[in-house]
Design an enzyme around this catalytic site. Structure first.
Site, PDB file in Angstrom:
ATOM      1  N   LYS A   7       9.005 -20.525  11.866  1.00  0.00           N
ATOM      2  CA  LYS A   7       9.190 -19.080  11.815  1.00  0.00           C
ATOM      3  C   LYS A   7      10.038 -18.675  13.010  1.00  0.00           C
ATOM      4  O   LYS A   7      10.050 -19.374  14.034  1.00  0.00           O
ATOM      5  CB  LYS A   7       7.816 -18.390  11.910  1.00  0.00           C
ATOM      6  CG  LYS A   7       7.765 -17.003  11.323  1.00  0.00           C
ATOM      7  CD  LYS A   7       7.528 -16.997   9.840  1.00  0.00           C
ATOM      8  CE  LYS A   7       7.553 -15.590   9.295  1.00  0.00           C
ATOM      9  NZ  LYS A   7       7.244 -15.539   7.869  1.00  0.00           N
TER      10      LYS A   7
ATOM     11  N   GLY B 140      -0.640  -1.292  -4.217  1.00  0.00           N
ATOM     12  CA  GLY B 140       0.777  -1.460  -3.906  1.00  0.00           C
ATOM     13  C   GLY B 140       1.599  -1.712  -5.159  1.00  0.00           C
ATOM     14  O   GLY B 140       1.397  -2.686  -5.867  1.00  0.00           O
TER      15      GLY B 140
ATOM     16  N   GLY C  47       4.974  -2.103  -5.209  1.00  0.00           N
ATOM     17  CA  GLY C  47       6.304  -2.486  -4.747  1.00  0.00           C
ATOM     18  C   GLY C  47       6.870  -3.595  -5.613  1.00  0.00           C
ATOM     19  O   GLY C  47       6.548  -3.694  -6.807  1.00  0.00           O
TER      20      GLY C  47
ATOM     21  N   VAL D 268       6.370  -6.913  -5.816  1.00  0.00           N
ATOM     22  CA  VAL D 268       5.451  -7.849  -6.463  1.00  0.00           C
ATOM     23  C   VAL D 268       4.438  -7.093  -7.330  1.00  0.00           C
ATOM     24  O   VAL D 268       4.166  -7.483  -8.471  1.00  0.00           O
ATOM     25  CB  VAL D 268       4.706  -8.709  -5.419  1.00  0.00           C
ATOM     26  CG1 VAL D 268       3.787  -9.702  -6.110  1.00  0.00           C
ATOM     27  CG2 VAL D 268       5.691  -9.448  -4.530  1.00  0.00           C
TER      28      VAL D 268
HETATM   29  P1  NAD Z   1       7.086  -4.079  -1.049  1.00  0.00           P
HETATM   30  O1  NAD Z   1       7.394  -3.487   0.278  1.00  0.00           O
HETATM   31  O2  NAD Z   1       8.138  -4.099  -2.102  1.00  0.00           O
HETATM   32  O3  NAD Z   1       5.810  -3.360  -1.681  1.00  0.00           O
HETATM   33  C1  NAD Z   1       4.688  -3.001  -0.968  1.00  0.00           C
HETATM   34  C2  NAD Z   1       4.209  -1.690  -1.549  1.00  0.00           C
HETATM   35  O4  NAD Z   1       2.955  -1.366  -0.958  1.00  0.00           O
HETATM   36  C3  NAD Z   1       5.162  -0.523  -1.285  1.00  0.00           C
HETATM   37  O5  NAD Z   1       5.436   0.151  -2.498  1.00  0.00           O
HETATM   38  C4  NAD Z   1       4.381   0.342  -0.298  1.00  0.00           C
HETATM   39  O6  NAD Z   1       4.679   1.727  -0.439  1.00  0.00           O
HETATM   40  C5  NAD Z   1       2.954   0.022  -0.695  1.00  0.00           C
HETATM   41  N1  NAD Z   1       1.946   0.284   0.322  1.00  0.00           N
HETATM   42  C6  NAD Z   1       2.041   0.147   1.670  1.00  0.00           C
HETATM   43  N2  NAD Z   1       0.888   0.495   2.255  1.00  0.00           N
HETATM   44  C7  NAD Z   1       0.049   0.860   1.264  1.00  0.00           C
HETATM   45  C8  NAD Z   1      -1.288   1.318   1.239  1.00  0.00           C
HETATM   46  N3  NAD Z   1      -1.998   1.521   2.364  1.00  0.00           N
HETATM   47  N4  NAD Z   1      -1.858   1.582   0.041  1.00  0.00           N
HETATM   48  C9  NAD Z   1      -1.158   1.424  -1.090  1.00  0.00           C
HETATM   49  N5  NAD Z   1       0.127   1.005  -1.136  1.00  0.00           N
HETATM   50  C10 NAD Z   1       0.717   0.729   0.034  1.00  0.00           C
HETATM   51  O7  NAD Z   1       6.550  -5.563  -0.742  1.00  0.00           O
HETATM   52  P2  NAD Z   1       6.434  -6.757  -1.785  1.00  0.00           P
HETATM   53  O8  NAD Z   1       7.633  -7.614  -1.672  1.00  0.00           O
HETATM   54  O9  NAD Z   1       5.991  -6.234  -3.102  1.00  0.00           O
HETATM   55  O10 NAD Z   1       5.234  -7.577  -1.103  1.00  0.00           O
HETATM   56  C11 NAD Z   1       3.892  -7.108  -1.210  1.00  0.00           C
HETATM   57  C12 NAD Z   1       2.980  -8.003  -0.370  1.00  0.00           C
HETATM   58  O11 NAD Z   1       3.093  -9.363  -0.808  1.00  0.00           O
HETATM   59  C13 NAD Z   1       3.323  -8.027   1.124  1.00  0.00           C
HETATM   60  O12 NAD Z   1       2.128  -8.220   1.859  1.00  0.00           O
HETATM   61  C14 NAD Z   1       4.178  -9.268   1.256  1.00  0.00           C
HETATM   62  O13 NAD Z   1       4.113  -9.792   2.572  1.00  0.00           O
HETATM   63  C15 NAD Z   1       3.500 -10.193   0.277  1.00  0.00           C
HETATM   64  N6  NAD Z   1       4.396 -11.232  -0.246  1.00  0.00           N
HETATM   65  C16 NAD Z   1       5.531 -10.887  -0.875  1.00  0.00           C
HETATM   66  C17 NAD Z   1       6.363 -11.893  -1.376  1.00  0.00           C
HETATM   67  C18 NAD Z   1       7.641 -11.549  -2.095  1.00  0.00           C
HETATM   68  O14 NAD Z   1       8.203 -12.451  -2.726  1.00  0.00           O
HETATM   69  N7  NAD Z   1       8.116 -10.322  -2.038  1.00  0.00           N
HETATM   70  C19 NAD Z   1       6.011 -13.246  -1.206  1.00  0.00           C
HETATM   71  C20 NAD Z   1       4.806 -13.561  -0.570  1.00  0.00           C
HETATM   72  C21 NAD Z   1       4.007 -12.536  -0.073  1.00  0.00           C
END
Ligand code: NAD
Length: 363
Positions: free
Chosen positions: A80, A185, A187, A189
């Site tokens: 990292k 969430g 977002g 995923v």
């Molecule tokens: P993203 O930023 O696209 O989505 C996260 C969503 O959560 C956003 O819409 C945000 O507004 C919402 N959010 C934030 N705080 C919140 C709360 N208190 N209550 C409700 N909603 C809330 O991120 P993502 O890429 O969808 O990733 C989501 C999670 O999965 C993160 O923890 C990320 O580290 C983990 N992750 C993602 C990936 C990937 O491929 N994107 C891979 C492994 C792990």
């Protein structure tokens, strides 16, 4: 500030402090373990209050990447990088190029990718100085098709497969029709997972702190929207955290009764002890770094080249890994979090080199 005596130092192979006075770059690259392959892990940019905070983060996150890649069955180790600085105001081309030069100087022992505070633009700037970067905005796969660099659809596929395995194990169900799922969430995923669950007939409750994302879920998925603070207390079979870390803690466990917890968020357990609490309460937790490994699997194939079918097949293997973890946890009556760590470290050990701080866990 000691490194070797740091509580989060876990026999890391190499910790590199990067300083470029001309651009103001201050960064740390931690290579935890390369027994299984080069250390791959994101480059985070964050305004750490102290260098000690930055060191702590990079030591922990790099170790987590070793475990994640090991259980994902990838020929990758764990690493990292963290850049100390404000991601909104602290970036310049000179700083990013200097970081790219430091990554290049490691000769491929560390491969970088986007993380919080960095994205496509930063990866492209690094790529001007080093080959050891993945996650550019698009790529040509072996079969000649163009795929987006965004790994989140693969992450969502892995969570979907893992969630199905968890309900099979805990509820004896093979069918998702009518399954009640709360997703925190909406977002990248969360939405992609919600689409898959909806298509399989699940009933959805969702929340987000960003109104447009909530609206999209209502319009497209006919999901029931709840306030963010109400997502934990719902009478559902599955809670799928897909927002932020630390959400499994003493406060949320007071109301969280879902028998299955399976979602994408990183570092869901506020403390390691929460894993044992969940086990005692018979709430089956799918360890986060196992179920959310679809993203790194996708990124790995971006590096080596691979078709969409190859990626999907590999991601679906997450189901089998989780089945093994759930069964071992059930047999030994120990938390799934502990089984996952042990299994990951066993695989690193099996790669045949003298071990890291794994002894503590394997003892
Ligand atoms: P993203 O930023 O696209 O989505 C996260 C969503 O959560 C956003 O819409 C945000 O507004 C919402 N959010 C934030 N705080 C919140 C709360 N208190 N209550 C409700 N909603 C809330 O991120 P993502 O890429 O969808 O990733 C989501 C999670 O999965 C993160 O923890 C990320 O580290 C983990 N992750 C993602 C990936 C990937 O491929 N994107 C891979 C492994 C792990």
């Amino acid at each position: 500030m000691s490194v070797f005596a740091h509580p989060d130092f876990d026999q890391h192979e190499q910790v590199v402090f990067c300083h470029d006075p001309a651009s103001g770059l201050k960064a740390i690259i931690a290579i935890h373990n390369t027994h299984l392959g080069p250390a791959l892990g994101g480059c985070r940019m964050f305004p750490y209050a102290t260098e000690t905070d930055a060191l702590r983060d990079v030591l922990r996150l790099s170790r987590g990447m070793t475990l994640k890649s090991s259980l994902a069955g990838l020929a990758l180790g764990g690493g990292k990088a963290v850049i100390i600085g404000d991601p909104h105001t602290g970036k310049s081309q000179a700083l990013l190029h200097a970081m790219g030069d430091f990554i290049e100087s490691l000769g491929g022992r560390y491969i970088t990718a986007a993380d919080s505070g960095t994205g496509d633009a930063e990866m492209q700037a690094f790529a001007q100085r080093t080959r050891h970067v993945v996650g550019a905005s698009s790529r040509t796969t072996l079969d000649g098709s163009i795929a987006s660099g965004d790994p989140s659809p693969s992450t969502a596929l892995g969570v979907f497969v893992g969630l199905r395995e968890a309900i099979r194990q805990r509820l004896g169900r093979n069918d998702l029709a009518g399954l009640k799922v709360a997703i925190q969430g909406m977002g990248h995923v969360g939405l992609s997972l919600a689409r898959r669950l909806k298509a399989a007939g699940a009933e959805l409750w969702v929340c987000d702190i960003f109104d447009a994302n909530v609206q999209r879920a209502m319009d497209e998925l006919d999901a029931r929207v709840v306030r963010p603070e109400d997502i934990y207390g719902l009478d559902v079979e599955v809670f799928a955290p897909c927002a932020m870390g630390g959400i499994l803690n003493e406060q949320t466990l007071e109301v969280l009764r879902a028998p299955v917890i399976a979602g994408a968020a990183n570092n869901q357990l506020a403390t390691p002890e929460i894993g044992a609490v969940l086990q005692r309460r018979n709430q089956l937790w799918a360890p986060d770094y196992v179920i959310n490994a679809g993203g790194i699997i996708d990124v790995y194939y971006q590096r080596i080249g691979g078709s969409a079918a190859q990626i999907d097949a590999h991601v679906k293997g997450i189901g089998e890994t989780l089945r093994e973890i759930f069964q071992r946890a059930e047999q030994a009556q120990i938390p799934t979090s502990l089984v996952a760590d042990r299994l990951a470290l066993e695989r690193v050990q099996a790669a045949g080199r003298p071990e890291t701080g794994a002894q503590r866990l394997l003892a």
